[in-house]
Design a protein around this motif. Structure first.
Motif, PDB file in Angstrom:
ATOM      1  N   MET A 119      -1.554   6.223   2.812  1.00  0.00           N
ATOM      2  CA  MET A 119      -0.264   6.307   3.503  1.00  0.00           C
ATOM      3  C   MET A 119       0.333   4.915   3.701  1.00  0.00           C
ATOM      4  O   MET A 119       1.536   4.722   3.568  1.00  0.00           O
ATOM      5  CB  MET A 119      -0.431   6.995   4.857  1.00  0.00           C
ATOM      6  N   GLU A 120      -0.534   3.942   4.022  1.00  0.00           N
ATOM      7  CA  GLU A 120      -0.026   2.584   4.210  1.00  0.00           C
ATOM      8  C   GLU A 120       0.566   2.036   2.914  1.00  0.00           C
ATOM      9  O   GLU A 120       1.528   1.287   2.928  1.00  0.00           O
ATOM     10  CB  GLU A 120      -1.149   1.658   4.702  1.00  0.00           C
ATOM     11  N   ASP A 121      -0.017   2.436   1.789  1.00  0.00           N
ATOM     12  CA  ASP A 121       0.458   1.938   0.492  1.00  0.00           C
ATOM     13  C   ASP A 121       1.563   2.803  -0.100  1.00  0.00           C
ATOM     14  O   ASP A 121       2.012   2.540  -1.211  1.00  0.00           O
ATOM     15  CB  ASP A 121      -0.705   1.901  -0.521  1.00  0.00           C
ATOM     16  N   VAL A 126       1.421  10.722  -1.602  1.00  0.00           N
ATOM     17  CA  VAL A 126      -0.013  10.408  -1.610  1.00  0.00           C
ATOM     18  C   VAL A 126      -0.876  11.618  -1.983  1.00  0.00           C
ATOM     19  O   VAL A 126      -2.093  11.531  -1.974  1.00  0.00           O
ATOM     20  CB  VAL A 126      -0.478   9.842  -0.244  1.00  0.00           C
ATOM     21  N   MET A 127      -0.239  12.729  -2.318  1.00  0.00           N
ATOM     22  CA  MET A 127      -0.981  13.955  -2.593  1.00  0.00           C
ATOM     23  C   MET A 127      -2.100  13.781  -3.630  1.00  0.00           C
ATOM     24  O   MET A 127      -3.245  14.184  -3.362  1.00  0.00           O
ATOM     25  CB  MET A 127       0.005  15.047  -3.032  1.00  0.00           C
ATOM     26  N   PRO A 128      -1.836  13.178  -4.790  1.00  0.00           N
ATOM     27  CA  PRO A 128      -2.923  13.069  -5.776  1.00  0.00           C
ATOM     28  C   PRO A 128      -4.116  12.297  -5.218  1.00  0.00           C
ATOM     29  O   PRO A 128      -5.260  12.701  -5.409  1.00  0.00           O
ATOM     30  CB  PRO A 128      -2.284  12.299  -6.933  1.00  0.00           C
ATOM     31  N   SER A 129      -3.840  11.226  -4.512  1.00  0.00           N
ATOM     32  CA  SER A 129      -4.939  10.430  -3.989  1.00  0.00           C
ATOM     33  C   SER A 129      -5.680  11.198  -2.892  1.00  0.00           C
ATOM     34  O   SER A 129      -6.895  11.087  -2.754  1.00  0.00           O
ATOM     35  CB  SER A 129      -4.406   9.086  -3.509  1.00  0.00           C
ATOM     36  N   MET A 130      -4.943  12.021  -2.128  1.00  0.00           N
ATOM     37  CA  MET A 130      -5.604  12.800  -1.078  1.00  0.00           C
ATOM     38  C   MET A 130      -6.511  13.873  -1.669  1.00  0.00           C
ATOM     39  O   MET A 130      -7.604  14.117  -1.169  1.00  0.00           O
ATOM     40  CB  MET A 130      -4.561  13.438  -0.154  1.00  0.00           C
ATOM     41  N   ILE A 131      -6.048  14.505  -2.735  1.00  0.00           N
ATOM     42  CA  ILE A 131      -6.877  15.544  -3.367  1.00  0.00           C
ATOM     43  C   ILE A 131      -8.158  14.916  -3.910  1.00  0.00           C
ATOM     44  O   ILE A 131      -9.261  15.432  -3.710  1.00  0.00           O
ATOM     45  CB  ILE A 131      -6.082  16.241  -4.492  1.00  0.00           C
ATOM     46  N   ASN A 132      -7.995  13.782  -4.545  1.00  0.00           N
ATOM     47  CA  ASN A 132      -9.147  13.056  -5.064  1.00  0.00           C
ATOM     48  C   ASN A 132     -10.162  12.743  -3.966  1.00  0.00           C
ATOM     49  O   ASN A 132     -11.358  12.998  -4.099  1.00  0.00           O
ATOM     50  CB  ASN A 132      -8.637  11.745  -5.662  1.00  0.00           C
TER      51      ASN A 132
END
Ligand SMILES: Nc1ncnc2c1ncn2[C@@H]1O[C@H](COP(=O)(O)OP(=O)(O)OP(=O)(O)O)[C@@H](O)[C@H]1O
Ligand SMILES: [Mg+2]
Lengths: 265, 270
Positions: free
Chosen positions: B168-170, B198-204
């Motif tokens: 989220m910060e990025d 940020v969805m893709p990074s959150m799923i990962n």
């Protein structure tokens, strides 16, 4: 015409009942830094298209942000839509002002991974019940239709389902314009809307802007480093220099010499 | 000095600098620390030569693994419980991580300067090892799977909270500013701009958390927090090494299968 009405500023000031935006000796510094704006007096009438020009760092973006209370002002006062504030507007006033504003940035500011349509629907955020505007799939049908219409108006109906990061710069900027239009704002503020576009796309976007604003009676304030844009797509040109208004004239009265002077030290 | 070498001194990046006495002392001290540690706690050669035959003996007593149907059924049930602990714990943990990460994400948080409080909370959850959390929860709510699930929740918040907050910060600030300028609330900016970004990074991250949860839920039983680990502990305590062999094989297979599934999901969603 009276000689004192020679400048556009005097013209706007002469009709206070039509004023949409007024600044009174507006001063702005960031933190304890030097004054970026050092006493700006400005009046913009409803329905006008105003171009704001000035060198890099002259405070154009800062002025735009002050008009809607995005940054606190250091001294003086701003009234937008008849809501007058010093410092920062109260939360209620801020919401009331921003509800009627469309903002377009230099780099479109679209949510990259959402569709063009979702991005346009998001123009409703900030309006009552706006939370459902986060995505087209859950937005009220009426908002969704209005968003699609706005996309159609900017000539991108066929891109409604395309993700924002798959659009060209010019297309993305047009989506950003649609996002600003869909909320039926009284005022559109555009900070260098054409700066990231090639000359043809730039003219296209500016002409579109001007036409749509005129048609709906929306007041338009934009900044530009392109003097042709500034003159051709506005009623009035305001030049900032050294924190003050250097000149404020009808666009047709602005001569090349005057423009060069703005950018000279 | 020729002109070329003068230019080289001026422009080329430097060579390895000579060591100052301070640095030299620090390096000697670090080397001493490593050597003393190895001397104190790692297996000596005689310990190894004693241990290896015993290890071989133990493996021999594990063979063949117990394949009694009743026992296999019990192991299957325990494995199912292990899985449930991992899945329930991860799901609840991921959902709770979202608001906590939001509050902890600098520049995004609605909590203003108090974001550090939530950052500290996430660090606390992450830095205390899962077995210690499990001991605490077993003491608090008693033996069994509930304590295990609570452990996985806390562990997941420590892991996902950190990486969600960093993502989220990025996240792309321009759309967030654009929505703020038209009066969108922080809450709608979260759902309208930040989460889509940020969805893709959150799923990962969530898939890694699930993988991690399966691995830790396997050992939680050792301290009585439910799952297959409990069965393993019983087997070792009662010297039932053939049972232990079956359980270890089952754990091996289940972790491997889980990693395979999450890898596939990642590839599909990435
Ligand atoms: N958030 C900020 N904090 C501190 N200083 C700022 C901030 N934003 C702008 N400034 C400073 O204020 C001055 C005016 O900046 P501003 O962005 O308003 O200029 P501008 O006329 O829009 O320039 P440009 O043509 O490059 O867009 C600059 O010196 C800039 O460094
Ligand atoms: Mg600017």
């Amino acid at each position: 015409m009276n000689a004192t009405l020679d400048t556009a500023a005097a013209f706007a000031a002469a009709e206070p009942e039509k004023n949409l935006i007024v600044t009174e000796a507006l001063k702005k510094a960031y933190g304890y830094g030097q004054l970026i704006l050092d006493g700006v007096d400005l009046a913009v009438n409803e329905g006008e298209a105003v171009a704001l020009i000035g060198a890099n760092g002259s405070g154009k973006s800062t002025l735009l942000k002050c008009l809607i209370g995005l940054h606190p002002i250091t001294a003086g006062a701003v009234s937008t839509f008849g809501i007058r504030f010093e410092g920062t507007p109260k939360t209620r006033e801020k919401a009331k002002i921003r509800r009627q504003v469309g903002f377009v940035f230099q780099n479109h500011g679209l949510v990259r991974r959402l569709s063009a349509l979702s991005n346009v629907v998001q123009g409703r955020l900030g309006q009552p019940g706006g939370l459902r505007a986060v995505h087209q799939a859950i937005a009220p049908a009426e908002w969704r239709e209005a968003a699609f219409q706005a996309l159609d108006e900017v000539g991108l109906a066929d891109k409604a389902g395309a993700r924002a990061d798959q659009l060209s710069g010019g297309q993305a900027q047009r989506v950003a314009i649609a996002r600003a239009l869909t909320r039926r704002p009284r005022l559109i503020i555009a900070d260098e809307p054409a700066a990231s576009l090639d000359p043809a796309a730039g003219h296209e976007v500016m002409a579109l802007f001007r036409r749509l604003a005129k048609e709906s009676g929306i007041t338009l304030i934009f900044t530009s480093h392109d003097m042709e844009h500034a003159r051709d797509y506005s009623d009035r040109v305001i030049a900032l220099k050294n924190g003050c208004i250097h000149f404020d004239r009808r666009s047709k009265d602005v001569r090349d010499g005057a423009l060069e002077e703005v950018f000279r030290d | 000095m020729t002109e070329a070498s003068a230019r080289m001194v001026k422009y080329a990046p430097g060579r390895m600098p000579s060591l100052s006495p301070f640095h030299f002392t620090m390096i000697v001290a670090a080397a001493a620390l490593v050597l003393v540690s190895i001397g104190n706690v790692s297996p000596s050669l005689e310990r190894l030569s004693d241990g290896l035959p015993r290890m071989a003996n133990l493996v021999g007593r594990m063979m063949p693994p117990n394949t009694d149907p009743d026992f296999l059924w019990r192991v299957t049930l325990r494995l199912a419980e292990t899985f449930q602990i991992a899945i329930a714990g991860t799901a609840i943990g991921v959902i709770l991580s979202l608001p906590i990460a939001w509050l902890a994400a600098r520049g995004v948080t609605p909590a203003g300067v108090f974001y550090w409080f939530f950052k500290a909370l996430i660090s606390l959850f992450r830095t205390i090892p899962d077995l210690i959390w499990a001991l605490l929860f077993v003491s608090a709510v008693g033996l069994g799977a509930v304590a295990g699930t609570m452990t996985i929740i806390v562990d997941t918040i420590g892991f996902c909270g950190r990486f969600f907050a960093e993502a989220m910060e990025d996240s792309d600030k321009e759309p967030q500013e654009a929505l703020e300028a038209i009066g969108a609330s922080r809450f709608s900016i979260l759902f309208g701009a930040i989460i889509p970004d940020v969805m893709p990074s959150m799923i990962n991250t969530a898939l890694f958390a699930l993988e991690k949860a399966v691995r830790s839920s396997v050992v939680l039983g050792l301290v009585g927090a439910g799952g297959i680990g409990q069965e393993l502990k019983v087997a070792f305590d009662l010297f039932q090494y053939q049972n232990a062999a079956t359980i270890i094989l089952a754990i091996f297979i289940i972790v491997l299968v889980m990693e395979h599934i999450t890898d596939r999901l990642r590839a599909k969603l990435g």
